[in-house]
Design an enzyme around this catalytic site. Structure first.
Site, PDB file in Angstrom:
ATOM      1  CG  ASN A   9      -1.841   1.138   1.327  1.00 23.40           C
ATOM      2  OD1 ASN A   9      -1.449   2.286   1.129  1.00 23.40           O
ATOM      3  ND2 ASN A   9      -3.089   0.845   1.648  1.00 23.40           N
ATOM      4  CG  HIS A  11      -2.335   6.048   0.257  1.00 23.87           C
ATOM      5  ND1 HIS A  11      -2.220   7.351  -0.158  1.00 23.87           N
ATOM      6  CD2 HIS A  11      -3.214   5.464  -0.587  1.00 23.87           C
ATOM      7  CE1 HIS A  11      -3.003   7.547  -1.197  1.00 23.87           C
ATOM      8  NE2 HIS A  11      -3.615   6.408  -1.488  1.00 23.87           N
ATOM      9  CE  LYS A  12      -2.378  -0.117   5.909  1.00 27.01           C
ATOM     10  NZ  LYS A  12      -2.465  -1.527   6.322  1.00 27.01           N
ATOM     11  CG  ASP A  68      -5.459  -5.777  10.398  1.00 26.06           C
ATOM     12  OD1 ASP A  68      -5.644  -5.116   9.347  1.00 26.06           O
ATOM     13  OD2 ASP A  68      -6.248  -6.649  10.779  1.00 26.06           O
ATOM     14  CB  THR A  69      -5.388   0.101  10.801  1.00 24.41           C
ATOM     15  OG1 THR A  69      -3.997   0.321  11.062  1.00 24.41           O
ATOM     16  CG2 THR A  69      -6.163   1.322  11.262  1.00 24.41           C
ATOM     17  N   GLY A 155      -8.856   5.787   2.891  1.00 22.15           N
ATOM     18  CA  GLY A 155      -9.759   5.046   3.766  1.00 22.15           C
ATOM     19  C   GLY A 155     -10.862   5.934   4.319  1.00 22.15           C
ATOM     20  CE1 TYR A 156     -15.117   3.177   6.880  1.00 24.65           C
ATOM     21  CE2 TYR A 156     -12.968   2.147   7.095  1.00 24.65           C
ATOM     22  CZ  TYR A 156     -14.326   2.044   6.877  1.00 24.65           C
ATOM     23  OH  TYR A 156     -14.906   0.818   6.663  1.00 24.65           O
TER      24      TYR A 156
END
Length: 195
Positions: A9, A11-12, A68-69, A155-156
């Site tokens: 990912n 972004h991560k 993990d988020t 994401g959110y």
């Protein structure tokens, strides 16, 4: 120091590299030639993070950390939690569909308290060749807004407003988010442990 972050990912990766700085050469799954789907079948964030880190450590031999988020919403009994990335169902990660489902499920609800929680599992070879596992947790409390706002992040982020701020993660921007986010807090603990 070379260490693998079990993700592709972008972004991560960018966020983690920004937080860890020059002291670490953070390699992605792509960098080590890992192109298979890593199992993520745990029922908790802790299980999923450890499963990913151990997979890379055992198969590729690198010290590795994985995260993990989950977004945990109080009024929804902790949903979407471990299913945050796949909340709306279907294949892949559809952030827009996930946000719409969450906003829909909270319609008419006054209690919009939520928290982002990141678990990082680190698997590495210690002196003497022993495999050791370490876990680090980062939490940021906040609330779910009634509508999306802001264009940065992923994401959110457009619907999550961290405690103490009047803007969403997506409005605050990467620089501020990298200092206060759940992932930043967990990575800060990881970095302090590694240094």
């Amino acid at each position: 120091m070379k260490i693998v972050f079990a993700t592709n990912n972008a972004h991560k990766l960018s966020e983690i590299r920004g937080i860890l700085g020059e002291s670490f050469e953070v390699l992605s799954l792509n960098d080590i030639g890992c192109h298979e789907d890593i199992p993520e079948t745990g029922t908790t964030l802790e299980e999923n993070a450890l499963q990913k880190a151990e997979y890379i450590y055992n198969k590729y031999g690198y010290d590795c950390f994985a995260d993990d988020t989950g977004l945990e919403v109080e009024a929804l009994n902790g949903e979407p939690g471990v299913f945050s990335a796949r909340y709306a169902g279907g294949e892949g990660h559809d952030s827009e569909a996930n946000m719409q489902k969450l906003l829909h499920n909270l319609e008419g609800t006054e209690n919009r308290k939520a928290r982002f929680r990141t678990i990082i599992a680190l698997v590495r070879r210690e002196e003497g060749g022993t495999e050791c596992v370490h876990r680090f947790e980062g939490i940021v409390n906040g609330c779910i807004t009634k509508e999306k706002s802001g264009a940065e992040g992923f994401g959110y982020d457009p619907i999550f407003q961290p405690e103490g701020y009047d803007k969403t993660f997506a409005e605050l921007g990467t620089e501020v988010k990298n200092k206060i986010s759940h992932r930043a807090r967990a990575v800060g603990k990881l970095a302090a442990f590694l240094m």
